[in-house]
Write a protein that holds these residues in place. Structure first.
Motif, PDB file in Angstrom:
ATOM      1  N   GLN A   1       0.846  -1.190   0.000  1.00 51.54           N
ATOM      2  CA  GLN A   1       0.000   0.000   0.000  1.00 51.54           C
ATOM      3  C   GLN A   1       0.879   1.236   0.000  1.00 51.54           C
ATOM      4  OE1 GLN A   1      -3.534   0.183  -0.097  1.00 51.54           O
ATOM      5  NE2 GLN A   1      -2.932   2.297  -0.589  1.00 51.54           N
ATOM      6  N   HIS A   2       0.830   2.020  -1.082  1.00 53.80           N
ATOM      7  CA  HIS A   2       1.507   3.309  -1.129  1.00 53.80           C
ATOM      8  C   HIS A   2       0.535   4.390  -0.678  1.00 53.80           C
ATOM      9  CE1 HIS A   2       5.181   1.893  -3.169  1.00 53.80           C
ATOM     10  NE2 HIS A   2       4.368   0.976  -3.683  1.00 53.80           N
ATOM     11  N   SER A   3       1.019   5.625  -0.625  1.00 50.93           N
ATOM     12  CA  SER A   3       0.183   6.704  -0.100  1.00 50.93           C
ATOM     13  C   SER A   3      -1.082   6.915  -0.917  1.00 50.93           C
ATOM     14  CB  SER A   3       0.985   8.007  -0.050  1.00 50.93           C
ATOM     15  OG  SER A   3       1.458   8.338  -1.356  1.00 50.93           O
ATOM     16  N   ASP A   4      -0.976   6.667  -2.229  1.00 48.37           N
ATOM     17  CA  ASP A   4      -2.122   6.959  -3.085  1.00 48.37           C
ATOM     18  C   ASP A   4      -2.755   5.729  -3.726  1.00 48.37           C
ATOM     19  OD1 ASP A   4       0.120   6.448  -4.585  1.00 48.37           O
ATOM     20  OD2 ASP A   4      -0.350   7.899  -6.151  1.00 48.37           O
ATOM     21  N   ARG A   5      -2.107   4.566  -3.615  1.00 46.95           N
ATOM     22  CA  ARG A   5      -2.657   3.398  -4.296  1.00 46.95           C
ATOM     23  C   ARG A   5      -1.977   2.142  -3.774  1.00 46.95           C
ATOM     24  NH1 ARG A   5       0.565   2.576  -9.830  1.00 46.95           N
ATOM     25  NH2 ARG A   5       2.501   3.651  -9.288  1.00 46.95           N
ATOM     26  N   LYS A   6      -2.554   1.001  -4.128  1.00 50.54           N
ATOM     27  CA  LYS A   6      -1.943  -0.286  -3.821  1.00 50.54           C
ATOM     28  C   LYS A   6      -1.261  -0.801  -5.078  1.00 50.54           C
ATOM     29  CE  LYS A   6      -3.889  -3.261  -1.100  1.00 50.54           C
ATOM     30  NZ  LYS A   6      -4.791  -4.307  -0.531  1.00 50.54           N
TER      31      LYS A   6
ATOM     32  N   ALA B   1      11.773   3.394   0.467  1.00 52.45           N
ATOM     33  CA  ALA B   1      10.962   3.693  -0.709  1.00 52.45           C
ATOM     34  C   ALA B   1      11.784   3.785  -1.985  1.00 52.45           C
ATOM     35  CB  ALA B   1      10.210   5.010  -0.496  1.00 52.45           C
TER      36      ALA B   1
END
Length: 789
Positions: free
Chosen positions: A85-90, A231
């Motif tokens: 899971q990234h900040s804006d999407r998986k 990251a």
């Protein structure tokens, strides 16, 4: 045209294999896939378990590229995948841990493979397993400057007990990888790497910058520590690069980095040839990876992976099984006469489902007086037990191969560095030993037989106790009768210690000694005759006349000692700079005994060898055996630092001696060093008060030059020293040892009245300070010889 091909037991769909991806060289997609398939045994170890980001050039490197993280839904089902899971999407990432996975990347024209420094822990980000430093040359700098910085990074991290592995990036610079021996907190890897970068920037401000701003990089190398952020990703070792040439992020040797002016980036064909010849230069960087998926694990590396990577079953009649090896009877052997580029005999012993193999250039020995070189080669499949035929020209091992002998054998001993077997064949009959000497070089020896037991098995590998009573107070000895004893060993190579954290070790299992600042020597004393050998095996007896007294005191004994030649300064501290200035004044510090009067001691416990050494020293006043350091490893390190010694060596009490090897049962920790010096000159500079100071060490009324110091000065230091030195100028050089023309260049000599303290990493082989930095000034009252000038 679409085709299917098996890679490690997995079928991969391929297409457009003739498409040119590198127009400048005509390199096709098919060649890219073939490279990734062949290099898989090495590359997988460094990307397995990590999320893979791909940089793709579907129309070749002359056309636009794009990064791809998310794995398409139509990707093969056998590819392992993990979602993050990234900040804006998986994002669903592929995890490439098989030859088939790498072939699939090539099919996708994913020329570049990028991975982070951590591995998955289930579906979570796991701890980093390694650090990476990206050495990026700024305008006016190049690969040679990157190599200089790489050497500085290596020396710094080795100083804290960690190895470093260099990789030329295939683009502009060099990547340095450092394996982590402990788990760091999230972000901890970046913190450690940033500190190393900042320290090197202070030590080498004219060469290194740790600043992100591009305006700070002119003529310097940017030591980028930021890729250790969880990251961030880095081009993977062995990955191709999307450049005009099909270059590779290529592992290199430190010898290549040291010859920095000849350094260049390598193409994929060069890297593959090097791998087939030398194996993976990054062995030891990454811990083994156990895949969660059993099917994937089955297709991973095994004992025959290297063998398969070196052969194309479509081009050679040799057996190339795709199945993983399974254990057999472990008692069969074959010897093949191989008329390759050079005639040799291949000796192969069945072990754990494969044939462990050695190439013997002169053939197996036929008498016990012969020792034959045997080169350890890759393991071969059991099908090779009855293989004979012609390997085509251009293929690995090209030439005619016939079976010279075959049969069964009994195993008497099988260790990583020594094998003893009893052959039962048509030509080979009797007990043979294969003994590792260095790297892949071994000796093959036919062992003599004697009544009752073999002579060559004279207790040289047991680990029974030796007591002080084994050495008589009169100097005589009763360890073992001389009849049937092993021959006096000449040319033994010294055992080496592994860098590590001595402070973590306890006194129950470990002993602690001073790490000496000198030259490692092996002393062979044969009834009063002395032979002294350097670490490289060269005879250097004449350089150390003081050691002849030890030989006279031990006359009547036959003994081999391991130790160090040192010169003590006026404060009683060993000083390599003074040793370089005059080896004739050196004393021999002995810290091990390897052979005594007919008995090899290399397989005896260290604690027992130490007792024998101390008993010998009691009867030889000139034999200096310094006391061990009491207490724990932490106590030894504190003592070493307080006394300004080079460092500490820890040795397991039960450890045996491994000639020529770096063993983990010996651990060394080096201290940051400081040195009091006198200023004997300075070098002119057009931009500041002086370029560097020329410094020396006073000893016995003389001043010995030890190098230049050009960093560590605050602005007020530069002004103050320049003003004070201007009144001390003289016409002649104040140093009593020789300086090279380069060391004399731009020199302004001064009377050595001013002194100071420098911090440095090590001594060079020429007796010069390695990476010195100025710590502070003082006034020196001692007037060296030749002070009037």
């Amino acid at each position: 045209m679409v085709s299917r091909r098996m890679f490690g037991g997995v079928e991969v769909e391929l297409s457009n294999l003739d498409k040119v991806l590198y127009p400048a060289t005509g390199t096709t997609k098919g060649e890219v896939i073939a490279y990734y398939s062949a290099i898989a045994p090495a590359m997988l170890a460094h990307i397995a378990g990590r999320p893979v980001t791909r940089k793709r050039w579907p129309n070749g490197v002359d056309e636009p590229s794009f990064f791809e993280k998310n794995l398409a839904s139509h990707a093969p089902s056998w590819l392992e995948r993990h979602a993050l899971q990234h900040s804006d999407r998986k994002v669903v990432y592929p995890v490439i841990d098989s030859e088939a996975g790498l072939a699939w990347l090539g099919q996708q024209a994913s020329l570049e493979v990028h991975v982070p420094q951590w591995r998955f822990d289930g579906d979570r980000v796991g701890p980093a397993t390694r650090l990476v430093f990206d050495l990026d040359p700024g305008p006016g700098a190049g690969l040679a400057e990157c190599a200089r910085v790489a050497l500085a990074v290596r020396d710094m991290v080795e100083g804290i007990g960690l190895p470093a592995f260099p990789v030329t990036s295939g683009s502009k610079g060099i990547h340095l990888y450092v394996p982590l021996d402990r788990e760091l907190s999230p972000g901890g890897a970046s913190t450690v790497a940033k500190q190393v970068a900042a320290n090197l920037e202070k030590l080498h401000p004219d060469l290194v910058t740790a600043t992100m701003a591009k305006s700070a990089r002119g003529g310097k190398v940017f030591l980028d520590w930021s890729q250790n952020n969880p990251a961030k990703t880095t081009i993977a070792p062995y990955s191709l690069r999307g450049r005009q040439q099909p270059n590779v992020a290529a592992p290199r040797t430190w010898k290549e980095i040291e010859a920095r002016k000849a350094l260049r980036h390598l193409r994929f064909d060069e890297v593959l040839a090097r791998y087939r010849s030398d194996g993976d230069l990054l062995v030891g960087l990454d811990p083994p990876f156990a895949a969660d998926n059993s099917a994937t694990a089955e297709s991973g590396p095994d004992a025959l992976t290297k063998y398969r990577s070196m052969r194309d079953p479509a081009r050679t009649p040799e057996p190339v099984p795709v199945e993983r090896p399974e254990p057999g009877t472990d008692n069969r052997y074959v010897v093949q006469e191989h008329h390759a580029r050079r005639l040799h005999w291949d000796v192969r012993l069945e072990r754990d489902g494969v044939l462990v193999s050695w190439a013997v250039p002169k053939g197996p020995p036929t008498s016990s007086d012969q020792n034959r070189l045997a080169v350890r080669t890759e393991d071969h499949p059991l099908e090779y037990l009855d293989f004979h035929g012609a390997i085509p020209k251009g293929e690995y091992g090209a030439g005619e191969m016939t079976i010279w002998d075959s049969g069964t054998y009994d195993t008497e001993k099988w260790r990583d560095d020594e094998v003893i077997v009893d052959f039962h064949g048509r030509r080979l009959n009797g007990r043979y030993a294969l003994i590792q000497t260095k790297g892949n070089q071994w000796l093959m020896h036919l062992m003599r037989e004697r009544q009752g037991m073999p002579a060559d098995n004279t207790d040289i590998t047991d680990n029974t106790d030796i007591t002080v009573a084994d050495v008589e107070p009169s100097g005589g000895h009763v360890i073992r009768p001389s009849s049937g004893a092993p021959p006096f060993p000449r040319g033994l190579a010294p055992m080496l210690a592994t860098p590590g954290d001595v402070a973590e070790l306890d006194a129950d299992e470990w002993c602690f000694e001073t790490k000496w600042d000198g030259f490692r020597l092996i002393a062979e004393i044969d009834s009063g005759a002395l032979t002294v050998r350097s670490r490289a095996g060269n005879v250097v007896t004449d350089r150390y006349p003081g050691m002849r007294e030890i030989a006279r005191e031990l006359d009547g004994h036959r003994v081999v000692l391991d130790g160090e030649a040192v010169v003590f300064d006026d404060h009683g501290v060993a000083n390599l700079g003074l040793l370089q200035a005059g080896a004739a004044r050196a004393v021999f510090v002995a810290f091990d005994v390897l052979y005594l009067d007919g008995t090899s001691l290399v397989r005896k416990r260290y604690s027992d060898r130490r007792r024998v050494l101390e008993a010998l020293a009691a009867n030889a006043p000139s034999l200096l055996v310094p006391p061990r350091l009491d207490g724990s490893g932490a106590d030894a390190v504190r003592y070493s630092r307080a006394k300004r010694l080079e460092g500490v060596v820890a040795k397991r009490k039960d450890s045996v001696y491994l000639p020529g090897k770096r063993g983990h049962s010996w651990v060394k920790q080096r201290n940051w060093r400081t040195q009091e010096v006198l200023i004997g000159g300075w070098r002119r500079s057009a931009v500041r008060n002086f370029k560097s100071l020329l410094v020396g060490i006073p000893h016995d009324g003389r001043l010995y030059y030890v190098g230049r110091v050009g960093t560590g000065f605050a602005e007020h230091d530069l002004r103050d020293l320049a003003a004070r030195l201007s009144g001390l100028e003289r016409k002649t050089c104040p140093f009593d040892n020789g300086l090279t023309a380069e060391e004399r260049k731009e020199a302004v000599w001064v009377r050595p009245k001013l002194g100071g303290t420098v911090r440095f990493m090590n001594w060079t082989e020429a007796g010069r300070l390695w990476h010195p930095a100025w710590l502070g000034s003082r006034t020196e009252r001692f007037p060296p010889s030749g002070d009037a000038g």
